[in-house]
Design a protein around this motif. Structure first.
Motif, PDB file in Angstrom:
ATOM      1  N   ALA B 340       0.958  -0.973   0.077  1.00 42.44           N
ATOM      2  CA  ALA B 340      -0.001   0.064   0.010  1.00 42.44           C
ATOM      3  C   ALA B 340       0.885   1.206  -0.096  1.00 42.44           C
ATOM      4  O   ALA B 340       1.369   1.487   1.096  1.00 42.44           O
ATOM      5  N   LEU B 341       0.972   1.856  -1.366  1.00 41.11           N
ATOM      6  CA  LEU B 341       2.040   3.071  -1.274  1.00 41.11           C
ATOM      7  C   LEU B 341       1.244   4.434  -0.890  1.00 41.11           C
ATOM      8  O   LEU B 341       0.109   4.697  -0.984  1.00 41.11           O
ATOM      9  N   ALA B 342       2.195   4.925   0.043  1.00 42.08           N
ATOM     10  CA  ALA B 342       1.624   6.413   0.491  1.00 42.08           C
ATOM     11  C   ALA B 342       2.162   7.449  -0.585  1.00 42.08           C
ATOM     12  O   ALA B 342       2.781   7.072  -1.310  1.00 42.08           O
ATOM     13  N   GLN B 343       1.237   8.534  -0.421  1.00 40.27           N
ATOM     14  CA  GLN B 343       1.233   9.586  -1.441  1.00 40.27           C
ATOM     15  C   GLN B 343       2.908  10.223  -1.755  1.00 40.27           C
ATOM     16  O   GLN B 343       2.922  10.470  -2.888  1.00 40.27           O
ATOM     17  N   GLU B 344       3.501   9.996  -0.757  1.00 40.12           N
ATOM     18  CA  GLU B 344       5.016  10.503  -0.854  1.00 40.12           C
ATOM     19  C   GLU B 344       5.943   9.866  -2.119  1.00 40.12           C
ATOM     20  O   GLU B 344       7.059  10.350  -2.203  1.00 40.12           O
ATOM     21  N   PHE B 345       5.531   8.708  -2.352  1.00 39.87           N
ATOM     22  CA  PHE B 345       6.208   7.953  -3.018  1.00 39.87           C
ATOM     23  C   PHE B 345       5.863   8.109  -4.531  1.00 39.87           C
ATOM     24  O   PHE B 345       6.623   7.611  -5.458  1.00 39.87           O
ATOM     25  N   ILE B 346       4.688   8.861  -4.880  1.00 37.45           N
ATOM     26  CA  ILE B 346       4.109   8.962  -6.233  1.00 37.45           C
ATOM     27  C   ILE B 346       4.341  10.368  -6.634  1.00 37.45           C
ATOM     28  O   ILE B 346       4.404  11.285  -6.115  1.00 37.45           O
ATOM     29  N   ASP B 347       5.067  10.290  -7.956  1.00 34.87           N
ATOM     30  CA  ASP B 347       5.278  11.814  -8.646  1.00 34.87           C
ATOM     31  C   ASP B 347       3.922  11.879  -9.593  1.00 34.87           C
ATOM     32  O   ASP B 347       4.249  11.120 -10.428  1.00 34.87           O
ATOM     33  N   GLU B 348       2.926  12.433  -9.139  1.00 38.75           N
ATOM     34  CA  GLU B 348       2.070  12.694 -10.090  1.00 38.75           C
ATOM     35  C   GLU B 348       2.265  13.866 -11.137  1.00 38.75           C
ATOM     36  O   GLU B 348       1.283  14.296 -12.070  1.00 38.75           O
ATOM     37  N   GLY B 349       3.364  14.352 -11.281  1.00 37.40           N
ATOM     38  CA  GLY B 349       3.618  15.497 -12.313  1.00 37.40           C
ATOM     39  C   GLY B 349       3.587  14.912 -13.592  1.00 37.40           C
ATOM     40  O   GLY B 349       3.674  13.730 -13.942  1.00 37.40           O
ATOM     41  N   LYS B 350       3.126  15.985 -14.511  1.00 35.94           N
ATOM     42  CA  LYS B 350       2.566  15.546 -15.851  1.00 35.94           C
ATOM     43  C   LYS B 350       4.312  15.412 -16.594  1.00 35.94           C
ATOM     44  O   LYS B 350       5.405  15.628 -16.358  1.00 35.94           O
ATOM     45  N   GLU B 351       4.052  14.671 -17.917  1.00 35.54           N
ATOM     46  CA  GLU B 351       4.984  14.384 -18.585  1.00 35.54           C
ATOM     47  C   GLU B 351       5.860  15.650 -19.295  1.00 35.54           C
ATOM     48  O   GLU B 351       5.196  16.703 -19.825  1.00 35.54           O
ATOM     49  N   LYS B 352       7.129  15.736 -19.056  1.00 33.63           N
ATOM     50  CA  LYS B 352       7.631  16.861 -19.784  1.00 33.63           C
ATOM     51  C   LYS B 352       8.696  16.716 -20.955  1.00 33.63           C
ATOM     52  O   LYS B 352       8.961  15.207 -20.962  1.00 33.63           O
ATOM     53  N   PRO B 353       9.109  17.518 -21.756  1.00 29.87           N
ATOM     54  CA  PRO B 353      10.121  16.747 -22.714  1.00 29.87           C
ATOM     55  C   PRO B 353      11.322  16.293 -22.005  1.00 29.87           C
ATOM     56  O   PRO B 353      11.624  16.789 -21.196  1.00 29.87           O
ATOM     57  N   CYS B 354      11.749  15.190 -22.898  1.00 29.33           N
ATOM     58  CA  CYS B 354      13.295  14.638 -22.595  1.00 29.33           C
ATOM     59  C   CYS B 354      13.996  15.623 -22.429  1.00 29.33           C
ATOM     60  O   CYS B 354      14.242  16.303 -23.813  1.00 29.33           O
ATOM     61  N   ILE B 355      15.226  15.543 -21.681  1.00 28.32           N
ATOM     62  CA  ILE B 355      16.108  16.398 -21.736  1.00 28.32           C
ATOM     63  C   ILE B 355      17.486  15.649 -21.910  1.00 28.32           C
ATOM     64  O   ILE B 355      18.839  16.336 -21.801  1.00 28.32           O
ATOM     65  N   ARG B 356      17.400  14.400 -22.313  1.00 24.75           N
ATOM     66  CA  ARG B 356      18.483  13.719 -22.645  1.00 24.75           C
ATOM     67  C   ARG B 356      19.562  13.797 -21.422  1.00 24.75           C
ATOM     68  O   ARG B 356      20.753  13.679 -21.599  1.00 24.75           O
TER      69      ARG B 356
END
Ligand code: SF4
Ligand code: SF4
Lengths: 298, 440
Positions: B340-356
């Motif tokens: 059961a994963l808690a909130q702090e492990f999840i990054d809900e941020g949206k996809e950004k362009p790859c920065i290589r």
């Protein structure tokens, strides 16, 4: 009222795909960390040359961020001035231009860096040539009278036979801010490389190749290092994420090739220009290096 | 070179569920739901009708041909529901076992064909998460006589400790199981690979090996890095590089070895297994022996429920597991944990362009270049996908875990494998979604 442990069991969850967790390390965080790695150098710059450093910093950063904002605004794109990439590029730009550059030239150069170098290619990660160096070349070509003499005239310690030890820590008469203290850059760069914010392969191979080649040709190494911002290029500009190879072997080759190009150009282009051109050539070769350096399993 | 090793050192959080390293059975659930497809291959065929009384360990669904596995009743009671997808049993609370599940005389000297028969009868599948029928895996190697058996006790997924508990408490049984597996496969040697964050287990197993005098079983300490438990990584660390291609290896999980032991010694079918219930949201994270078919709801309730609201509940580890949409989902044979994963492990941020940035390249255990691969897949460039060897991806998820731009690399890679190579063939957990998909 807070739910009891058993009541919480009734909830449903959104279905997601693996991996279900994330390192929570974000790209903007990364850019700001690299910026932080430049802090020792900037601090020393402020101490040595308060006036010029502040003037360059304010003009470059303000106009750079504004340019980034305006570009995104007029293209109706997402505004990304807070991700740290533009800030980093502006910072690197003022470290490679002569510190006596007039303010209008700085602003023009920064506009070129952000608009033509970064945004036109599609933003962070998409550009092929390092925008800061592109800006430097732009300035050096357009204002050859004002800029280039400063870049070319400087050769540290031509008069002295013995180079004083303090020169590694600060050089008061260096033409660019990036040249002022090799040790400060080295410290910042080493810390970042240790924590893998910069891939240590590129700087290590670049510096090693440079040392060996210089020994073979018979150039005085200390003079070479003191007259060029080699540490800055090795740690911050050559391994820049978007423009350097992505495969590990490609990164090693890039370091070696860059050292070769640099010593080759050095014979007729003095100073920072030789470094800039060699890095730009490596940038151009990046896709090729990546393709041939990939790991292939039979 | 040690400094530039691939893979990542994940934060492991194993201590959460190791507060009580006991080996206990969970209370019997009131209902169990047994999906007919808990393994790779064809679903089993039900043998019972609604209303029938069954005893614990009775065969209620038969394997459909060889590429399948039997399913047994995990509690005694009445069959309540039989559908093409699952069988639901109601427990009578008495837990009466089938009469023939008793210790066999002279079980130590069971013959090779008999062992194979026992494994098939017990409905054994790989318990490490893949769920590949064990007898099939054995058959594949017996034809080409296998040289080395590797027992996978790595458990490189963070959070999970089910294998740890098993090795900690049941070392002798695992060693006997390994002996049976060696006997069937014809392997001369057995290596038990254990990560160096489980030194207790290494010590215990070493002492038991000495006690039993099994000279052909050795313990191999491997570095704790994800994905150490994948087949390719195990082969790389356990076999010296010069004869890596010549050695025929068979890899089984330690939990499977334990189940083999029980199947041979008691003729006990696979009706229970150790499951880790863990995560920062669980009140009392621990390892328990759960009956197959217990719902996640009951399992979590045994551990006193949720302390705070989890964001995701996962069957298996957080890297390769399957997320649940609701808690009525039953535990199946390959499930080794509920996290059961808690909130702090999840990054809900949206996809950004790859920065290589190259982090994905640096962490990929198979030396691939995920950044170029996803570009190739998104641009539908077949040549790039071939040249950069997408087929070698084992779907471990490292690249997507580290990507600072939140690009769902693994989803794109899986999709690419589907389009360019049909069914994903070399992957760690490719079929798992299928196994858990039968949710009533
Ligand atoms: S980790 Fe993500 S951002 Fe970095 S190179 Fe790979 S895909 Fe691009
Ligand atoms: S999922 Fe595939 S590409 Fe990504 S790190 Fe794992 S093996 Fe490499």
């Amino acid at each position: 009222m807070p739910l009891s442990p058993k009541e919480r069991l009734k909830k449903t969850f959104p279905k997601t795909t693996s991996p279900h967790w994330h390192s929570r390390f974000s790209s903007s965080y990364w850019a700001w960390q690299i910026t932080l790695g430049l802090l020792p150098l900037i601090l020393l710059n402020v101490i040595i040359d308060f006036q010029d450093t502040l003037r360059l910093l304010i003009f470059a950063v303000l106009s750079g961020l504004m340019c980034d904002y305006l570009f995104a605004f007029f293209h109706r794109e997402e505004i990304t001035i807070d991700d740290g990439s533009s800030f980093l590029l502006c910072l690197l730009f003022i470290l490679v231009i002569p510190r006596y550059t007039p303010w209008w030239a700085v602003m023009l150069g920064v506009f070129f860096v952000i608009a033509a170098g970064k945004a036109c290619f599609g933003g962070w990660g998409q550009y092929i040539f390092h925008p800061s160096l592109a800006g430097l070349i732009f300035l050096a070509t357009c204002f050859a009278g004002e800029i280039t003499p400063y870049l070319r005239a400087y050769e540290y310690g031509t008069q002295q036979a013995v180079i004083p030890f303090y020169a590694w820590f600060f050089q008061v008469d260096a033409p660019t801010l990036g040249n002022m203290s090799p040790i400060a850059v080295l410290i910042g760069g080493m810390v970042l490389a240790w924590h893998r914010r910069i891939d240590p392969r590129t700087p290590a191979t670049f510096l090693a190749a440079l040392l060996i080649l210089a020994l073979l040709i018979g150039i005085r190494i200390d003079r070479l290092f003191l007259s060029h911002p080699i540490a800055l290029f090795a740690f911050f500009i050559l391994p820049d994420s978007s423009t350097s190879p992505i495969t590990s072997r490609g990164r090693i080759w890039a370091g070696i090739a860059c050292a070769l190009f640099f010593l080759f150009f050095k014979s007729w282009l003095t100073g920072i220009e030789a470094l800039a051109y060699s890095v730009l050539i490596i940038n151009g070769l990046t896709p090729l290096l990546d393709r041939y350096a990939r790991f292939v399993r039979s | 070179m040690k400094i530039f090793r691939r893979g990542i050192k994940l934060p492991d959080y194993k201590a959460l569920s190791l507060l009580t390293p006991h080996f206990k059975k969970a209370p019997l659930p009131a209902f169990v739901t047994l999906p007919l497809k808990q393994h790779q291959g064809l679903p089993a065929i039900p043998l019972v009708r609604s209303g029938e009384a069954v005893k614990t360990g009775a065969k209620i669904a038969a394997a459909q041909g060889d590429f399948s596995a039997h399913i047994h009743a995990s509690v005694s009671g009445t069959v309540r529901e039989v559908t093409p997808d699952y069988i639901r049993l109601e427990s009578d609370g008495k837990d009466e076992w089938e009469a023939e599940i008793v210790e066999q005389p002279d079980w130590k000297n069971t013959e090779r064909d008999k062992i194979r028969q026992c494994i098939f009868n017990a409905g054994l599948v790989g318990l490490g998460g893949k769920g590949f029928p064990t007898h099939l895996k054995l058959d594949q190697t017996t034809k080409g006589a296998c040289d080395l058996l590797i027992l996978n006790g790595c458990e490189s997924e963070p959070f999970l400790t089910a294998d740890f508990i098993l090795m900690f408490n049941k070392a002798v049984e695992i060693l006997h199981g390994a002996r049976f597996l060696m006997c069937v496969s014809g392997a001369k040697k057995c290596l038990i690979a254990i990560e160096d964050n489980k030194l207790e287990c290494i010590e215990i197993i070493l002492s038991k090996i000495r006690l039993l005098g099994f000279k052909d079983i050795e313990v191999k300490q491997v570095p704790a890095r994800y994905p150490q438990g994948s087949d390719s990584e195990l082969k790389r660390t356990c076999i010296p590089s010069k004869n890596r291609d010549d050695v025929k290896v068979l890899i089984h999980n330690v939990a499977t070895a334990y189940a083999v032991y029980e199947a041979v010694k008691y003729h006990k079918p696979l009706i229970e297994r150790v499951v880790t219930i863990t995560g920062h949201c669980i009140v009392e994270p621990q390892n328990l022996m759960f009956r197959i078919g217990t719902s996640a709801y009951d399992a979590i309730k045994t551990c006193k429920g949720f302390l705070r609201d989890p964001v995701r509940v996962i069957f298996g580890g957080p890297m390769t597991g399957v997320s649940l949409s609701h808690l009525n989902t039953p535990l199946t044979k390959p499930v080794n944990g509920i996290v059961a994963l808690a909130q702090e492990f999840i990054d809900e941020g949206k996809e950004k362009p790859c920065i290589r940035c190259g982090l994905c390249v640096e962490t990929c255990p198979e030396h691939l270049v995920p950044e170029t691969l996803i570009k190739g897949i998104r641009l539908k460039d077949r040549a790039v996908v071939r040249a950069f060897q997408l087929q070698n991806c084992i779907e471990c998820g490292n690249c997507a875990f580290v990507c600072p731009s939140n690009i769902p690399l693994l989803d794109i890679l899986k999709e690419g494998k589907q389009t360019y190579f049909g069914a994903p063939y070399e992957s760690m957990h490719s079929e798992k979604d299928l196994i858990y998909a039968v949710v009533p």
